[in-house]
Enzyme design. Structure first.
Site, PDB file in Angstrom:
ATOM      1  N   CYS A  53      15.499  76.996-101.388  1.00  0.00           N
ATOM      2  CA  CYS A  53      16.079  75.777-101.932  1.00  0.00           C
ATOM      3  C   CYS A  53      16.649  74.897-100.832  1.00  0.00           C
ATOM      4  CB  CYS A  53      17.154  76.119-102.944  1.00  0.00           C
ATOM      5  SG  CYS A  53      18.632  76.776-102.153  1.00  0.00           S
ATOM      6  N   CYS A  63      -4.271  75.503 -15.678  1.00  0.00           N
ATOM      7  CA  CYS A  63      -4.520  75.104 -17.070  1.00  0.00           C
ATOM      8  C   CYS A  63      -3.262  74.480 -17.650  1.00  0.00           C
ATOM      9  CB  CYS A  63      -4.947  76.314 -17.901  1.00  0.00           C
ATOM     10  SG  CYS A  63      -5.089  75.913 -19.655  1.00  0.00           S
TER      11      CYS A  63
END
Lengths: 511, 152
Positions: free
Chosen positions: A313, A137
């Site tokens: 203010c 293989c």
């Protein structure tokens, strides 16, 4: 179906778009109408059953239906081209299921087409594993005497263990199925279903077929998976990407999930997909936060800390660096002399440009916030509706025991709760839609429709929250209001869809 | 499953190595980490340099591809210009790798890349641009780096 077609031809006389659609529908199969009506059955007793301008035809497919369709096409191609079914399947996947183009290509150049598809031209024999003496293989280098081996028609032979391992890794590891190539170096032959069946476990085979089904649906423009979690149905609809400028194709899966076939997001009628995408991005983007910051804050002239003036203010003292300056002119406070609370230097400042920029940014922000707040409010309310829906069931049970009403008789609460959810969903998107809408003679009608639906929804919502003992007496009223809400929704959606289809809206963005 | 295959490939590469390539294990007890010495090919600006290439095999080898990186600094469009020296090869992508592909082929491919860089598949865009538009300057710097880092 016939009544639908009649309705269509009246509603869309002279319009080629819906005509094309109607002819496409015929190719979709004969049980189309049933599924379609089934999807909207809950509206049936409230509004007329014919298709509305904002509705599209579609069909819900189960995994079995998908398999059947797939196999039917494979078998057709197989008999036309005289190829084995497993090879025809590879060919069809290679050609992305465009049968006509594929057959044409095959007829013109059979060998090239087979080669490119990863098939090869030899179709002899049935696949089987073999023991070959002296075989080594190439993958694991094993050379045992009884080594089972396998090769496809390309002849690249490997031991069965390696072949299996390879297939398992492709299927499980990489989620690949349609285009698994031969394990041989440089070989592009596709592993066919017959070879695969021979080699892998039944569980892996199931996974392989599931993956194949997925690519089938992904490959076909007229199919989309229902995006609901764990739902395994797909929807077949002929609305194309290019149609999405003129139509918002909401479909309903058998699992009850409403979604847009164009973008698979949750139902977003009346807003077209592209605007929805822009809107969601806008809401997600930090750009609006930045916008807010630029409209509401200034930087300390000395240390550049961002400062929000939250009243008081004009005499500012930076918390960080203690720098004292005037909020109006940003100048040093010490230069203000005795006019302590009134900056008289502001008017003479040459920074009119900067002031216009700030005003512009503020106006665009306020416009956005107007629409966003209403959009978000309906989204929030829709979430609350979901909780409400769960409570509804409890309410229905207690209503049954307290008033002696039957299960069928308390269903009106369920209907009402569903109507609420759907209407809020629609309302939510009307605000995103309106944000991008440029004023023309139609926007006023749209806003009236929006207002009417909103009023109807709030009325019903209020009534719905009444204590249980009162609900039984309100049944007729709630039914009425539910029907009214649904009617207002249909009117709003029909109007917007008609205008969208006819290109009557103008928008303040390009899309 | 892969150890027999790895042993075989190592033996083959040690016995008859491809031109300009020598191979050894980084550590005798670990067959998954390889040290590869690659001679700069003639006709390339890397000529006369000797480059350390680290080859690392995954435990799933040969079903998953090896990874390759340069241990010696190199001026090349396809090698990252950092301390990792990573190399991006098409054949080493998981979806392109085949279990029957061989390490020898990977190494030969890598060496060929020294002769012929692939600027369209680059990891260093700036070097790729220079390779395409100002080859002389690229050659010069690559040669200089080879002298500086790849010649003992």
């Amino acid at each position: 179906m016939e009544s639908d077609d009649d309705f269509m031809s009246v509603a869309s006389s002279g319009d080629d778009f819906l005509d094309t659609q109607a002819s496409d529908d015929e190719s979709l199969g004969e049980d189309f109408g049933d599924d379609f009506d089934g999807g909207f059955s809950k509206d049936k007793d409230i509004v007329a059953t014919s298709r509305k301008p904002y509705e599209v035809e579609f069909k819900v497919l189960s995994p079995d239906d998908i398999d059947r369709d797939q196999n039917q096409q494979i078998n057709e191609v197989s008999s036309i081209l005289s190829l084995p079914p497993e090879s025809s399947a590879i060919l069809l996947r290679y050609g992305r299921w465009n049968r006509e183009k594929l057959i044409e290509g095959y007829m013109d150049h059979p060998e090239e087409t087979l080669e490119e598809a990863g098939l090869g031209t030899n179709f002899e024999g049935t696949p089987k594993t073999e023991v070959i003496p002296g075989f080594v293989c190439d993958i694991c280098c094993e050379d045992g005497d009884n080594l089972e081996t396998y090769a496809m028609r390309c002849g690249h032979r490997f031991c069965v263990d390696c072949y299996r391992h390879y297939l398992a890794q492709k299927i499980r590891g990489e989620g690949e199925a349609a285009r698994i190539e031969c394990p041989g170096d440089g070989c592009n032959m596709i592993v066919d279903s017959k070879s695969l069946s021979l080699l892998v476990t039944p569980a892996l085979k199931d996974r392989y077929y599931t993956l194949l089904q997925r690519t089938y649906v992904d490959d076909k423009e007229n199919l989309k998976w229902c995006p609901a979690p764990n739902c395994e149905y797909a929807v077949d609809c002929s609305v194309k990407q290019r149609d999405l400028r003129r139509i918002v194709p909401t479909v309903q899966c058998n699992c009850k999930h409403h979604f847009c076939f164009g973008c698979t997001l949750n139902d977003h009628q009346p807003a077209p997909c592209q605007l929805v995408k822009m809107w969601l991005k806008k809401c997600e983007d930090d750009s609006e936060t930045a916008n807010w910051i630029s409209a509401n804050t200034k930087e300390c002239p000395r240390c550049h800390s961002t400062i929000e003036k939250n009243g008081g203010c004009n005499h500012m003292t930076c918390r960080k660096c203690k720098h004292e300056f005037c909020w109006m002119c940003m100048g040093l406070w010490s230069e203000h002399g005795t006019s302590w609370y009134n900056c008289n230097r502001y008017e003479e400042k040459s920074g009119s440009e900067a002031r216009t920029a700030q005003a512009k940014s503020r106006a665009s922000l306020e416009r956005y916030l107007h629409y966003y707040n209403r959009y978000a409010n309906h989204e929030q309310s829709a979430k609350l509706d979901k909780d409400l829906y769960l409570k509804t069931e409890k309410k229905m049970t207690s209503l049954q025991s307290q008033s002696g009403l039957s299960w069928i008789e308390v269903q009106f609460l369920d209907t009402a709760s569903q109507a609420l959810q759907q209407c809020r969903q629609t309302l939510k998107w009307t605000y995103a839609f309106a944000y991008y809408l440029a004023r023309n003679n139609l926007t006023e009608i749209f806003e009236d429709n929006q207002k009417d639906l909103e009023l109807a929804v709030e009325n019903l919502s209020e009534m719905f929250e009444k204590p249980v003992p009162e609900l039984a007496n309100l049944k007729v009223d709630i039914l009425d209001k539910t029907a009214y809400c649904n009617k207002r929704r249909v009117i709003l959606l029909s109007d917007t869809a008609e205008n969208l289809k006819n290109g009557e809206w103008s928008f303040n963005v390009e899309w | 499953m892969g150890s027999k295959r790895i042993a075989k490939e190592l033996a083959e590469l040690t016995e008859s190595p491809p031109e300009g390539i020598t191979v050894e294990l980084a550590n005798e007890s670990d067959i998954y980490q390889w040290k590869v010495y690659m001679d700069g090919p003639e006709g390339s600006p890397y000529h006369n340099g000797r480059f350390l290439v680290k080859l690392s095999l995954p435990t799933e080898y040969p079903f998953k591809p090896p990874s390759v990186s340069f241990g010696t600094k190199i001026y090349h469009p396809n090698v990252t210009n950092d301390d990792k020296g990573s190399m991006c090869l098409g054949m080493l992508r998981a979806d392109e790798w085949k279990p029957s592909s061989k390490i020898a082929a990977v190494l030969e491919f890598a060496r060929q890349l020294l002769v012929e860089p692939m600027p369209d598949d680059a990891v260093e865009g700036r070097i790729a641009e220079q390779y395409k538009n100002d080859r002389a300057r690229y050659d010069e710097i690559a040669r200089e780096w080879t002298r500086k880092y790849a010649m003992a």
